[in-house]
Design a protein around this motif. Structure first.
Motif, PDB file in Angstrom:
ATOM      1  N   GLU A  60       0.832  -1.213   0.000  1.00  0.00           N
ATOM      2  CA  GLU A  60       0.000   0.000   0.000  1.00  0.00           C
ATOM      3  C   GLU A  60       0.862   1.256   0.000  1.00  0.00           C
ATOM      4  O   GLU A  60       0.554   2.231  -0.682  1.00  0.00           O
ATOM      5  CB  GLU A  60      -0.971  -0.008   1.191  1.00  0.00           C
ATOM      6  N   ARG A  94       0.732   4.153  -3.173  1.00  0.00           N
ATOM      7  CA  ARG A  94       0.498   5.600  -3.061  1.00  0.00           C
ATOM      8  C   ARG A  94       1.330   6.386  -4.072  1.00  0.00           C
ATOM      9  O   ARG A  94       0.981   7.495  -4.431  1.00  0.00           O
ATOM     10  CB  ARG A  94       0.851   6.089  -1.649  1.00  0.00           C
ATOM     11  N   ARG A 113      -7.853   1.595  -4.517  1.00  0.00           N
ATOM     12  CA  ARG A 113      -7.810   2.779  -3.627  1.00  0.00           C
ATOM     13  C   ARG A 113      -6.879   3.853  -4.165  1.00  0.00           C
ATOM     14  O   ARG A 113      -7.093   5.027  -3.963  1.00  0.00           O
ATOM     15  CB  ARG A 113      -7.328   2.365  -2.234  1.00  0.00           C
ATOM     16  N   HIS A 114      -5.820   3.426  -4.865  1.00  0.00           N
ATOM     17  CA  HIS A 114      -4.815   4.407  -5.298  1.00  0.00           C
ATOM     18  C   HIS A 114      -4.774   4.559  -6.821  1.00  0.00           C
ATOM     19  O   HIS A 114      -3.834   5.123  -7.357  1.00  0.00           O
ATOM     20  CB  HIS A 114      -3.442   4.021  -4.729  1.00  0.00           C
TER      21      HIS A 114
END
Ligand SMILES: Cc1ncc(COP(=O)(O)O)c(C=O)c1O
Length: 385
Positions: A156, A160, A192-193
């Motif tokens: 994660e 990013r 999510r990114h």
């Protein structure tokens, strides 16, 4: 079907086989047992050979149009063997998977932008990122007692800063078959990114009993581009063809724009004959191959366990590649390679070529006859016991 014979070693001398011819350059001597390049020492399916001979009988090898059955044959294969029925309309033929890896890096990231890989990994994953001036974001796999797993927290952090993730599934060289839950976790982070995923699934057909390959695309059709090929499955990698899948026209167009800028033909007459014949007719051959590889895997495990227990390995769930842990000997990689080459007469891939996290390991290609494999094991055991 002629019964495939995986006990016979067709001599490759005189065929310009990379695995043999590049030994001098790679290992400093040309007489090591070649257990490196990822192709098999087994004859390709007889139906493929017969189809190629039939095509070769016609003496004109001119410009050729695409066999319209190539993509349907692959889609039917994936549907039958992997429980996902992709549509030929969402696929295109490409040159090898490696050119597509490079094209994905070019299409989905800009110079200086981050691309995630999980080392140790097939070297072109690293080279595709580095030679094109992208930032390599390494999320090394975790390894405990020879068992590899994902580091999702660090993944994660990488995501990013990333545009693209190069997924190797199943994973060369560690042999992991990623579970549905593992893939879902990775893909959720990518969502999510807003990271695009290139899934290299070239080893998906080479599964050991009980293993299930989960194709990545149906889990996240909005962001996955997947690459498949018959190369590893049927031992025809010299044919240099693969397929790309995406349900997103925009992603496919970006990839195709890269290939369009350098129009490399994928329509040579032999590759497509081998492709369609293999996917349509060579399933029994693959089943026989998988039995042979399963026998090999168990044999290597048993011999190493009793004769060289210091040598650990990541037991493969897929692929004919063995990932061997020599760290117990505590020697440098050059010294390890020297011992393998000069004392054992074996040509293996050094671990650091798969990324720094592979240092201390070696990759051994066991897709050869049992006789040759035993010779390799005898030599390995004699040199390291
Ligand atoms: C994970 C992976 N991707 C791609 C390739 C090669 O693909 P191609 O020959 O289609 O370029 C290999 C060959 O070893 C591989 O292991």
């Amino acid at each position: 079907m002629t019964r495939p014979d995986f006990t016979h070693l067709p001599p490759r001398q005189g065929t310009l086989a990379l695995k043999l011819e590049a030994r001098q350059a790679m290992f400093g001597r040309a007489d090591v047992l070649p257990l490196w390049v990822a192709d098999m020492d087994f004859a390709a399916p007889d139906c493929v050979r017969q189809a190629l001979i039939a095509r070769a009988e016609h003496p004109i090898y001119g410009y050729t149009v695409r066999d319209p059955d190539m993509l349907p044959a692959l889609c039917d294969w994936i549907g039958r063997r992997h429980g996902w029925q992709p549509a030929p309309a969402h696929a295109c033929i490409a040159p090898g998977v490696v050119p597509s890896l490079y094209a994905a890096v070019a299409a989905f990231s800009a110079p200086g932008e981050g691309v995630i890989v999980q080392t140790p990994v097939y070297p072109p994953f690293l080279q595709a990122v580095q030679t094109q001036g992208r930032r390599l974001l390494d999320n090394p796999l975790r390894c405990q007692d020879g068992a590899y797993s994902l580091d999702l927290e660090h993944f994660e952090q990488c995501a990013r800063q990333a545009r693209l993730f190069l997924l190797c599934s199943p994973h060369n060289p560690v042999g992991r078959v990623w579970s549905r839950a593992e893939l879902q976790a990775l893909l959720a982070i990518c969502a999510r990114h807003d990271v695009i995923v290139f899934a290299d699934e070239i080893h998906a057909d080479l599964l050991y009993p009980g293993e299930v390959h989960q194709p990545a695309l149906p889990l996240a059709p909005e962001r996955v581009v997947a690459a498949w090929a018959p190369s590893k499955t049927f031992n025809i990698p010299g044919m240099g063809l693969s397929a790309l899948f995406s349900e997103q026209a925009a992603l496919m167009q970006r990839l195709q724009a890269i290939f369009a800028a350098l129009p490399v033909s994928t329509q040579h007459p032999f590759g497509q004959v081998a492709w369609t014949t293999a996917y349509r007719q060579a399933e029994p051959w693959l089943e026989a191959l998988l039995q042979t590889l399963q026998g090999h895997r168990q044999h290597v495990l048993a011999r190493l366990h009793s004769e060289l227990p210091r040598l650990r390995m990541s037991v493969p769930q897929a692929t004919y590649l063995l990932w061997l842990d020599f760290q117990a000997w505590g020697c440098s990689e050059p010294e390890l390679v020297r011992r393998l080459v000069d004392e054992a007469g074996l040509g293996l891939n050094p671990g650091s070529s798969f990324g720094e996290s592979g240092r201390g390991w070696m990759r051994l290609n066991m897709a050869t006859t049992r006789t040759q494999l035993d010779l390799a094991l005898d030599r390995l055991i004699a040199a390291f016991a």
